[in-house]
Design a protein around this motif. Sequence first.
Motif, short mmCIF file in Angstrom:
data_model
loop_
_atom_site.label_atom_id
_atom_site.label_comp_id
_atom_site.label_asym_id
_atom_site.label_seq_id
_atom_site.Cartn_x
_atom_site.Cartn_y
_atom_site.Cartn_z
N GLY A 29 0.81 -1.21 0.00
CA GLY A 29 0.00 0.00 0.00
C GLY A 29 0.84 1.26 0.00
O GLY A 29 0.51 2.25 -0.67
N LEU A 30 1.94 1.26 0.76
CA LEU A 30 2.81 2.43 0.79
C LEU A 30 3.46 2.69 -0.56
O LEU A 30 3.58 3.84 -1.00
N VAL A 31 3.87 1.61 -1.24
CA VAL A 31 4.46 1.77 -2.58
C VAL A 31 3.42 2.33 -3.54
O VAL A 31 3.70 3.26 -4.32
N ILE A 32 2.22 1.77 -3.50
CA ILE A 32 1.15 2.23 -4.38
C ILE A 32 0.79 3.69 -4.09
O ILE A 32 0.63 4.50 -5.00
N LEU A 33 0.68 4.02 -2.80
CA LEU A 33 0.33 5.39 -2.42
C LEU A 33 1.36 6.38 -2.92
O LEU A 33 1.02 7.42 -3.49
N ALA A 34 2.64 6.04 -2.75
CA ALA A 34 3.70 6.94 -3.20
C ALA A 34 3.71 7.10 -4.71
O ALA A 34 3.93 8.21 -5.23
N SER A 35 3.44 6.03 -5.46
CA SER A 35 3.49 6.11 -6.91
C SER A 35 2.25 6.77 -7.50
O SER A 35 2.29 7.34 -8.59
N MET A 36 1.11 6.69 -6.78
CA MET A 36 -0.12 7.31 -7.28
C MET A 36 -0.35 8.71 -6.72
O MET A 36 -1.22 9.44 -7.21
N LEU A 37 0.42 9.10 -5.71
CA LEU A 37 0.23 10.39 -5.07
C LEU A 37 0.31 11.58 -6.03
O LEU A 37 -0.44 12.55 -5.87
N PRO A 38 1.20 11.56 -7.05
CA PRO A 38 1.24 12.70 -7.97
C PRO A 38 -0.09 13.04 -8.62
O PRO A 38 -0.38 14.21 -8.88
N LEU A 39 -0.93 12.03 -8.90
CA LEU A 39 -2.24 12.31 -9.50
C LEU A 39 -3.10 13.16 -8.58
O LEU A 39 -3.82 14.05 -9.04
N LEU A 40 -3.02 12.89 -7.29
CA LEU A 40 -3.82 13.66 -6.33
C LEU A 40 -3.23 15.05 -6.09
O LEU A 40 -3.95 16.06 -6.12
N ILE A 41 -1.92 15.10 -5.91
CA ILE A 41 -1.27 16.35 -5.55
C ILE A 41 -1.40 17.39 -6.65
O ILE A 41 -1.55 18.59 -6.38
N VAL A 42 -1.34 16.98 -7.91
CA VAL A 42 -1.38 17.96 -9.00
C VAL A 42 -2.74 18.68 -9.01
O VAL A 42 -2.80 19.88 -9.32
N PHE A 43 -3.81 17.97 -8.65
CA PHE A 43 -5.12 18.62 -8.60
C PHE A 43 -5.25 19.50 -7.36
O PHE A 43 -5.86 20.58 -7.41
N VAL A 44 -4.68 19.05 -6.25
CA VAL A 44 -4.68 19.89 -5.04
C VAL A 44 -3.93 21.18 -5.31
O VAL A 44 -4.38 22.28 -4.96
#
Length: 548
Positions: A299-314
């Motif tokens: 989950g931590l690996v997935i969260l770190a790799s998918m986080l850019p999708l969330l952060i760019v919208f924030v």
Amino acid sequence: MKINWWPWGVLTLVSLVLLSFFVLYPLAVLFGNSVVDDGGGYSLAAFATLARDSQYLQAFRNTLVLGFSVTACTVLVGVPFAYMVARYEFPLKNLVAVLPIMTIVIPEIIVGQSWLLILGNNGLLTNFFADLGIELPSFYGWTGMVFSMTLVYYTYIYLGVLAALRGFDGALEEAGLSLGTSPLVTKMRVLVPVMLPAVLVNALVVFTLVVGNFALSMLLGSRVPLLSVMTYNTFVSEMGGSPALQSAMSVVSIAIVAIVLFFQKRVVERKMYTMTQGRAPAPVRVRSGAALLFTVAVGLVILASMLPLLIVFVGAFTETSGPVMRWGSWSLGSLQRALQGAPEPIINSIKFSSIATLAGVSFALLVSYLTIKKRNTFTQALDYIVVLPLTISGTVLGIALVQTFNTGWLILAGSSGIMVLAYTVRRLPFAVRNASSTLFNIPDSIEEASISLGVSPFMTFFKVILPAMKASLISAAILMWVTTISELSASVVVYTGGLETMPIAIFRQVDGGRLGLASAYGAALVSVILLPIVVAIKVFRINLFSSK
């Protein structure tokens, strides 16, 4: 081999001419320019200059160190990840198995920008810990590059090893255990030799991608000299001057990749094992603490790799004041400036990518059909040339195109034509390989039956072959669209004023410290990338992210 000249032989020659002119010829110009002096005579002065330049030698060493470091990290992440998914059952496993594949569609420029929003000098976590009196180390330099590139490229290792594990015959392990060998020794002697070729092949792919990486190297490299960045800077500073030095740098970059591919061909392929498809071991359900540990780890690996999708919208909806991000304060100002005040990068990206996708998929359809169904003396050469851009970094390809089409009877430099050409040539191999996937499974007898009923070869192609390739062509078009619209390394070299695309706009805004506006363009870029993927999955029912 007898050639059926009309129509397939003629189409093969036309395809060869086009590829030779737009792929081989620019590379020949690049190599030629690397061995001439200012007077036009033969000279190795450019290579001698590089050999004496301590900064260039440092960039060469740094590039190799970065390549080996990121490759090692991707193996350390990807192999255990694949093993856990293949051999164990744990909560949310089906979701976990698919999500890493989705990281492939996240543009590298978005990844770099998002991690700067989180861990940059004015990043969200940087400011959070600063308020607590904790100063985080700088994310620029080696730390940021290795971390972000690992999260971008570990998927290649994961997919390769996962496929190898699912094709492994579990009876071999059972036989080893029945002979009294311990489970660990059995895995080392039986499982590892089968996995090793998949690890090595995909590790070499990762290494070549890291060596040619431009976006993350430029955004996060700071003062670390790297070949891709130095080649770009040399090109920008020498526009209008002698191309020898930039050409020599490009040739060295190509040579590194060529050596790696030679190693793969001569060494790795000798370690390949042929195995009859057997019964893979059934996944073992893990419980309690072990289940929690497995879920948290992946989950931590997935969260770190998918986080850019969330952060760019924030970041796109965060209030900004110049380079300062006011986290927790929301505003539409950045989006309004991007969508209303300066929409040209968005329009250019959609226009160039649409043309390149249409041209690339059409040509890929022809090439894949010729090389698989209409083989002749020339199709093997066609197959080799069409994948050649895979061995060339975007920066090198862009320099070759500019040097070739800057003068002469066909001048494309400075026009939208060179943008579309760079997109098409760079991403054509992906479309060809995707379009070819279905053709291998279409029996020749179906086509022959149609022709025997009086239908012409051309009409047979459109009435029989094309409908059968529908899914693979849609997948090829989406892959072409996703990779072209997020292209930076080649387009940043060939573009001129008025031709700026979204990745270039993001790159320039990040370089200028305007992360809010960069996030707005990033949100727009991610949106136009995800739209056709959603349409393909929901409307055409194409499973683009199957983990099987």
